[in-house]
Design a protein around this motif. Structure first.
Motif, PDB file in Angstrom:
ATOM      1  N   VAL A 105       0.821  -1.224   0.000  1.00 17.74           N
ATOM      2  CA  VAL A 105       0.000   0.000   0.000  1.00 17.74           C
ATOM      3  C   VAL A 105       0.852   1.270   0.000  1.00 17.74           C
ATOM      4  CG1 VAL A 105      -1.885  -1.174   1.202  1.00 17.74           C
ATOM      5  CG2 VAL A 105      -0.207   0.144   2.532  1.00 17.74           C
ATOM      6  N   LYS A 106       2.158   1.098   0.042  1.00 19.93           N
ATOM      7  CA  LYS A 106       3.075   2.234   0.187  1.00 19.93           C
ATOM      8  C   LYS A 106       2.825   3.330  -0.846  1.00 19.93           C
ATOM      9  CE  LYS A 106       7.414   1.373  -0.620  1.00 19.93           C
ATOM     10  NZ  LYS A 106       8.818   0.871  -0.458  1.00 19.93           N
ATOM     11  N   GLU A 107       2.531   2.947  -2.065  1.00 23.38           N
ATOM     12  CA  GLU A 107       2.325   3.926  -3.140  1.00 23.38           C
ATOM     13  C   GLU A 107       1.010   4.694  -2.989  1.00 23.38           C
ATOM     14  OE1 GLU A 107       4.723   4.669  -5.264  1.00 23.38           O
ATOM     15  OE2 GLU A 107       5.911   3.181  -4.168  1.00 23.38           O
ATOM     16  N   LYS A 108       0.115   4.185  -2.168  1.00 25.84           N
ATOM     17  CA  LYS A 108      -1.173   4.845  -1.952  1.00 25.84           C
ATOM     18  C   LYS A 108      -1.134   5.868  -0.808  1.00 25.84           C
ATOM     19  CE  LYS A 108      -4.145   0.884  -3.237  1.00 25.84           C
ATOM     20  NZ  LYS A 108      -5.332   0.096  -2.785  1.00 25.84           N
ATOM     21  N   LEU A 109      -0.067   5.844  -0.049  1.00 28.48           N
ATOM     22  CA  LEU A 109      -0.048   6.628   1.189  1.00 28.48           C
ATOM     23  C   LEU A 109       0.114   8.127   0.957  1.00 28.48           C
ATOM     24  CD1 LEU A 109       2.185   4.312   3.425  1.00 28.48           C
ATOM     25  CD2 LEU A 109      -0.302   4.564   3.499  1.00 28.48           C
ATOM     26  N   VAL A 110      -0.659   8.898   1.730  1.00 28.56           N
ATOM     27  CA  VAL A 110      -0.481  10.347   1.806  1.00 28.56           C
ATOM     28  C   VAL A 110      -0.309  10.661   3.291  1.00 28.56           C
ATOM     29  CG1 VAL A 110      -1.719  10.952  -0.281  1.00 28.56           C
ATOM     30  CG2 VAL A 110      -3.004  10.708   1.839  1.00 28.56           C
ATOM     31  N   TYR A 111       0.550  11.635   3.595  1.00 32.75           N
ATOM     32  CA  TYR A 111       0.934  11.868   4.987  1.00 32.75           C
ATOM     33  C   TYR A 111       0.382  13.182   5.548  1.00 32.75           C
ATOM     34  CZ  TYR A 111       4.267   8.126   4.003  1.00 32.75           C
ATOM     35  OH  TYR A 111       4.824   6.921   3.653  1.00 32.75           O
ATOM     36  N   GLY A 112      -0.235  13.061   6.715  1.00 30.39           N
ATOM     37  CA  GLY A 112      -0.645  14.247   7.448  1.00 30.39           C
ATOM     38  C   GLY A 112       0.502  14.718   8.327  1.00 30.39           C
ATOM     39  N   LYS A 113       0.557  16.020   8.590  1.00 33.84           N
ATOM     40  CA  LYS A 113       1.610  16.559   9.456  1.00 33.84           C
ATOM     41  C   LYS A 113       1.500  15.993  10.861  1.00 33.84           C
ATOM     42  CE  LYS A 113       0.228  20.668   8.493  1.00 33.84           C
ATOM     43  NZ  LYS A 113       0.024  22.136   8.486  1.00 33.84           N
ATOM     44  N   ASN A 114       0.273  15.716  11.281  1.00 34.67           N
ATOM     45  CA  ASN A 114       0.005  15.127  12.587  1.00 34.67           C
ATOM     46  C   ASN A 114      -1.308  14.363  12.463  1.00 34.67           C
ATOM     47  OD1 ASN A 114      -2.195  17.102  13.082  1.00 34.67           O
ATOM     48  ND2 ASN A 114      -0.491  18.555  13.237  1.00 34.67           N
ATOM     49  N   ILE A 115      -1.798  13.823  13.569  1.00 35.66           N
ATOM     50  CA  ILE A 115      -2.979  12.962  13.475  1.00 35.66           C
ATOM     51  C   ILE A 115      -4.248  13.765  13.174  1.00 35.66           C
ATOM     52  CG2 ILE A 115      -3.702  12.874  15.901  1.00 35.66           C
ATOM     53  CD1 ILE A 115      -3.313   9.906  13.433  1.00 35.66           C
ATOM     54  N   SER A 116      -4.320  15.021  13.624  1.00 38.30           N
ATOM     55  CA  SER A 116      -5.477  15.866  13.295  1.00 38.30           C
ATOM     56  C   SER A 116      -5.498  16.199  11.810  1.00 38.30           C
ATOM     57  CB  SER A 116      -5.444  17.161  14.119  1.00 38.30           C
ATOM     58  OG  SER A 116      -5.640  16.890  15.485  1.00 38.30           O
ATOM     59  N   ASP A 117      -4.329  16.480  11.262  1.00 36.85           N
ATOM     60  CA  ASP A 117      -4.205  16.769   9.838  1.00 36.85           C
ATOM     61  C   ASP A 117      -4.588  15.544   9.014  1.00 36.85           C
ATOM     62  OD1 ASP A 117      -3.435  18.590   7.745  1.00 36.85           O
ATOM     63  OD2 ASP A 117      -1.642  17.386   7.444  1.00 36.85           O
ATOM     64  N   THR A 118      -4.278  14.371   9.527  1.00 34.10           N
ATOM     65  CA  THR A 118      -4.634  13.121   8.849  1.00 34.10           C
ATOM     66  C   THR A 118      -6.145  12.968   8.774  1.00 34.10           C
ATOM     67  OG1 THR A 118      -2.596  12.123   9.709  1.00 34.10           O
ATOM     68  CG2 THR A 118      -4.262  10.618   8.845  1.00 34.10           C
ATOM     69  N   LEU A 119      -6.828  13.296   9.870  1.00 37.14           N
ATOM     70  CA  LEU A 119      -8.285  13.254   9.878  1.00 37.14           C
ATOM     71  C   LEU A 119      -8.869  14.219   8.837  1.00 37.14           C
ATOM     72  CD1 LEU A 119     -11.037  12.430  11.041  1.00 37.14           C
ATOM     73  CD2 LEU A 119     -10.714  14.174  12.821  1.00 37.14           C
ATOM     74  N   ILE A 120      -8.274  15.392   8.723  1.00 34.42           N
ATOM     75  CA  ILE A 120      -8.751  16.383   7.752  1.00 34.42           C
ATOM     76  C   ILE A 120      -8.630  15.851   6.322  1.00 34.42           C
ATOM     77  CG2 ILE A 120      -8.253  18.654   6.748  1.00 34.42           C
ATOM     78  CD1 ILE A 120      -7.519  19.580   9.591  1.00 34.42           C
ATOM     79  N   LEU A 121      -7.552  15.117   6.049  1.00 39.08           N
ATOM     80  CA  LEU A 121      -7.386  14.536   4.708  1.00 39.08           C
ATOM     81  C   LEU A 121      -8.547  13.595   4.373  1.00 39.08           C
ATOM     82  CD1 LEU A 121      -3.546  13.721   4.735  1.00 39.08           C
ATOM     83  CD2 LEU A 121      -4.701  15.457   3.326  1.00 39.08           C
ATOM     84  N   ILE A 122      -9.021  12.880   5.378  1.00 37.92           N
ATOM     85  CA  ILE A 122     -10.148  11.960   5.166  1.00 37.92           C
ATOM     86  C   ILE A 122     -11.454  12.744   5.033  1.00 37.92           C
ATOM     87  CG2 ILE A 122     -11.463  10.042   6.173  1.00 37.92           C
ATOM     88  CD1 ILE A 122      -8.793   9.354   7.712  1.00 37.92           C
ATOM     89  N   GLU A 123     -11.648  13.709   5.929  1.00 38.97           N
ATOM     90  CA  GLU A 123     -12.894  14.491   5.935  1.00 38.97           C
ATOM     91  C   GLU A 123     -13.093  15.278   4.643  1.00 38.97           C
ATOM     92  OE1 GLU A 123     -13.778  15.598  10.588  1.00 38.97           O
ATOM     93  OE2 GLU A 123     -12.295  16.805   9.501  1.00 38.97           O
ATOM     94  N   THR A 124     -12.001  15.739   4.074  1.00 37.59           N
ATOM     95  CA  THR A 124     -12.095  16.565   2.856  1.00 37.59           C
ATOM     96  C   THR A 124     -12.108  15.738   1.580  1.00 37.59           C
ATOM     97  OG1 THR A 124      -9.676  16.824   2.877  1.00 37.59           O
ATOM     98  CG2 THR A 124     -10.991  18.570   3.930  1.00 37.59           C
ATOM     99  N   GLY A 125     -11.994  14.419   1.726  1.00 35.72           N
ATOM    100  CA  GLY A 125     -12.012  13.568   0.546  1.00 35.72           C
ATOM    101  C   GLY A 125     -10.681  13.473  -0.165  1.00 35.72           C
ATOM    102  N   ASN A 126      -9.627  14.006   0.456  1.00 34.65           N
ATOM    103  CA  ASN A 126      -8.297  13.909  -0.150  1.00 34.65           C
ATOM    104  C   ASN A 126      -7.638  12.557   0.109  1.00 34.65           C
ATOM    105  OD1 ASN A 126      -7.839  16.545  -1.429  1.00 34.65           O
ATOM    106  ND2 ASN A 126      -8.141  17.339   0.633  1.00 34.65           N
ATOM    107  N   ALA A 127      -8.313  11.732   0.883  1.00 33.94           N
ATOM    108  CA  ALA A 127      -7.898  10.342   1.081  1.00 33.94           C
ATOM    109  C   ALA A 127      -9.168   9.507   1.178  1.00 33.94           C
ATOM    110  CB  ALA A 127      -7.057  10.187   2.345  1.00 33.94           C
TER     111      ALA A 127
END
Length: 266
Positions: free
Chosen positions: A173-195
């Motif tokens: 799955v390594k090629e699919k990964l996108v990184y958040g600066k922290n865990i809150s930023d990671t949640l935002i990536l999901i909420e905004t549909g960027n992941a």
């Protein structure tokens, strides 16, 4: 008689002037400044945003103080402290970072405490038709992007990577990964549909927008979270009180509410 009248007038004017000087509006100081509440600056891991905000309000009321939180990835906050950032307290998402500061004589040793153990899980938007309940579901071709916190400096990102590696999925799955600066930023990536899916902390999962499924905690190193007073704090007594409050009956009830395993339960 005139002399007495002049003297009395002088004394009255002096009293009026003196009274005016004692008025905060005439001193250049606000009444808020004169009744200034002590401020405590807390460098806190991003997974603590909701729990510490709630604890902070109660602590401020109990102590007539003001808490200033700086939420972010533990690694970056630790770097800031090492570079002289004037925090009073460090609340890390991984005890190793507090141990690192202690090894550099940058915290007050006897203040270090474990305040909880974190959990991670899989998160997707409820509006997302793709079902993701297990790590193997991340292999689905419909899942194009998977968000995790950056494992270079975020403890929850480290745990996510360990879980994927333990499940034999990291390379897949390594090629699919996108990184958040922290865990809150990671949640935002999901909420905004960027992941399409992601791995986040249980403590920030109480969100009406997302589905959340816990990951087996045997797949990663326990996320032991520690707190300590930063050496050089000008508010050491208040900082100690805050740490004790986090680990008090009231504080632990809030930590448990947000999904943390309490130290005595680990």
């Amino acid at each position: 008689m005139k002399r007495f009248t002049y003297l009395l007038t002088f004394l009255l004017l002096s009293l009026i002037i003196f009274s005016g000087c004692m008025n905060p509006e005439n001193t250049g100081l606000s009444s808020d400044h004169l009744n200034h509440s002590p401020e405590l600056t807390v460098a806190a891991a991003a997974d603590l945003k909701f729990a510490f905000t709630e604890i902070g309000k109660l602590f401020e009321k109990a102590t007539n103080s003001k808490l200033i939180f700086s939420f972010g990835s533990t690694g970056q906050l630790t770097d800031q402290i090492e570079n002289g950032a004037p925090f009073d307290v460090i609340a890390a998402a991984n005890i190793e970072y507090v141990d690192r500061l202690r090894s550099k004589n940058m915290i007050i040793d006897d203040t270090q405490q474990i305040y909880g153990v974190g959990r991670i899980g899989l998160a997707t938007l409820k509006t997302n038709p793709i079902e993701v309940q297990t790590l193997n579901d991340l292999l689905k071709p419909e899942i194009k992007k998977i968000a995790i916190a950056n494992p270079e400096h975020a403890p929850y990102g480290i745990a996510a990577r360990q879980a994927l590696e333990s499940a034999g999925l990291w390379e897949k799955v390594k090629e699919k990964l996108v990184y958040g600066k922290n865990i809150s930023d990671t949640l935002i990536l999901i909420e905004t549909g960027n992941a399409d899916a992601g791995i986040i902390a249980l403590s920030i999962s109480k969100n009406e927008k997302i589905n959340f499924y816990l990951i087996d905690d045997t797949l990663h190193t326990p996320i032991k979270q520690a707190i300590a007073v930063v050496k050089g704090s000008k508010q050491e007594d208040l900082a100690r009180s805050f740490i004790n409050y986090v680990n008090s009956k009231e504080g632990r009830a809030i930590m448990k509410k947000y999904g943390f395993i309490l130290p005595e339960e680990n």
